[in-house]
Design an enzyme around this catalytic site. Structure first.
Site, short mmCIF file in Angstrom:
data_model
loop_
_atom_site.label_atom_id
_atom_site.label_comp_id
_atom_site.label_asym_id
_atom_site.label_seq_id
_atom_site.Cartn_x
_atom_site.Cartn_y
_atom_site.Cartn_z
N ARG A 1 -4.04 -34.54 48.87
CA ARG A 1 -2.78 -34.36 48.13
C ARG A 1 -1.56 -34.65 49.00
NH1 ARG A 1 -4.51 -29.03 46.64
NH2 ARG A 1 -6.44 -29.76 47.57
N GLU B 1 -9.17 -22.26 54.65
CA GLU B 1 -9.28 -21.00 53.91
C GLU B 1 -10.69 -20.89 53.32
OE1 GLU B 1 -6.45 -20.80 50.70
OE2 GLU B 1 -6.87 -18.69 50.31
P1 AMP Z 1 -5.03 -24.27 55.49
O1 AMP Z 1 -5.64 -25.11 56.54
O2 AMP Z 1 -5.72 -22.96 55.31
O3 AMP Z 1 -3.53 -24.12 55.70
O4 AMP Z 1 -5.25 -25.02 54.10
C1 AMP Z 1 -4.39 -26.00 53.65
C2 AMP Z 1 -5.12 -27.16 53.05
O5 AMP Z 1 -6.14 -26.74 52.14
C3 AMP Z 1 -4.20 -28.03 52.24
O6 AMP Z 1 -4.61 -29.39 52.39
C4 AMP Z 1 -4.36 -27.55 50.82
O7 AMP Z 1 -4.32 -28.61 49.91
C5 AMP Z 1 -5.74 -26.87 50.80
N1 AMP Z 1 -5.69 -25.52 50.24
C6 AMP Z 1 -5.97 -24.37 50.92
N2 AMP Z 1 -5.87 -23.29 50.14
C7 AMP Z 1 -5.50 -23.75 48.93
C8 AMP Z 1 -5.19 -23.13 47.68
N3 AMP Z 1 -5.27 -21.79 47.53
N4 AMP Z 1 -4.81 -23.91 46.66
C9 AMP Z 1 -4.72 -25.26 46.80
N5 AMP Z 1 -5.00 -25.91 47.94
C10 AMP Z 1 -5.38 -25.18 49.00
#
Ligand code: AMP
Length: 174
Positions: free
Chosen positions: A61, A98
């Protein structure tokens, strides 16, 4: 159109892709040009006066927002991709998400010494993805001028992982 309108059109999908995760679905923003344009306008404004040479978008995205911003700003776009997709010599960084563990890659010649890069993604959750992306830019010799996200899940404290980085987010969910 306001930030609140944008917030309200983002769709919560419970238990996707795993139980316990509330996925922020941004496809309703993309579907209506006035929402997409508003999102790009505010993101572009956040990048003003940072003397950026490139926008690096994180698959998938981050490509949508990052490529559109690069074209508007008349600067180049660099893809940071999931493993095994880039055809040329690449650097690799592992990170925890996550919902799991993953790897990101960048072409070794994507950025040159001292060039200033804005890293763009749709959403900041725990910050692991952005941290890996920042490391990739730095391994190429570039400087991360800013990490820009449309959405921040502030309760996951991604900012704590991204110390010493200029972080900008447009919509915060707590
Ligand atoms: P993080 O590494 O935990 O900051 O996760 C961010 C990445 O995972 C981004 O590329 C987001 O598109 C995706 N992502 C993580 N959690 C979500 C969520 N709750 N909703 C949508 N996309 C998420």
């Amino acid at each position: 159109m306001t930030h609140q309108d944008l917030k309200e059109i983002i769709r919560d999908i419970p238990d996707f892709p795993k139980p316990g995760i509330i996925f922020k679905d941004i496809t309703p923003i993309l579907k209506k040009s006035e929402y997409f344009t508003y999102a790009l306008n505010v993101m572009e404004k956040a990048l003003q006066n940072l003397e950026i040479d490139y926008i690096a978008g994180i698959e998938s995205r981050g490509f949508i927002f990052g490529a559109a911003l690069a074209e508007r700003m008349d600067i180049g776009f660099i893809p940071i991709r999931k493993p095994g997709k880039l055809p040329y010599k690449s650097y690799k960084e592992e990170y925890s998400l996550e919902y799991g563990v993953n790897t990101l890659e960048i072409h070794q010649d994507a950025v040159s010494e001292g060039e200033r890069v804005a890293v763009v993604d749709d959403l900041l959750a725990t910050g692991g993805t952005a941290l890996a992306a920042n490391r990739l830019i730095e391994r190429c010799g570039g400087k991360v001028a800013v990490d820009l996200f449309l959405i921040e899940l502030s309760f996951l404290k991604g900012r704590d992982q991204l110390k010493n980085v200029n972080i900008k987010t447009i919509l915060s969910f707590s």
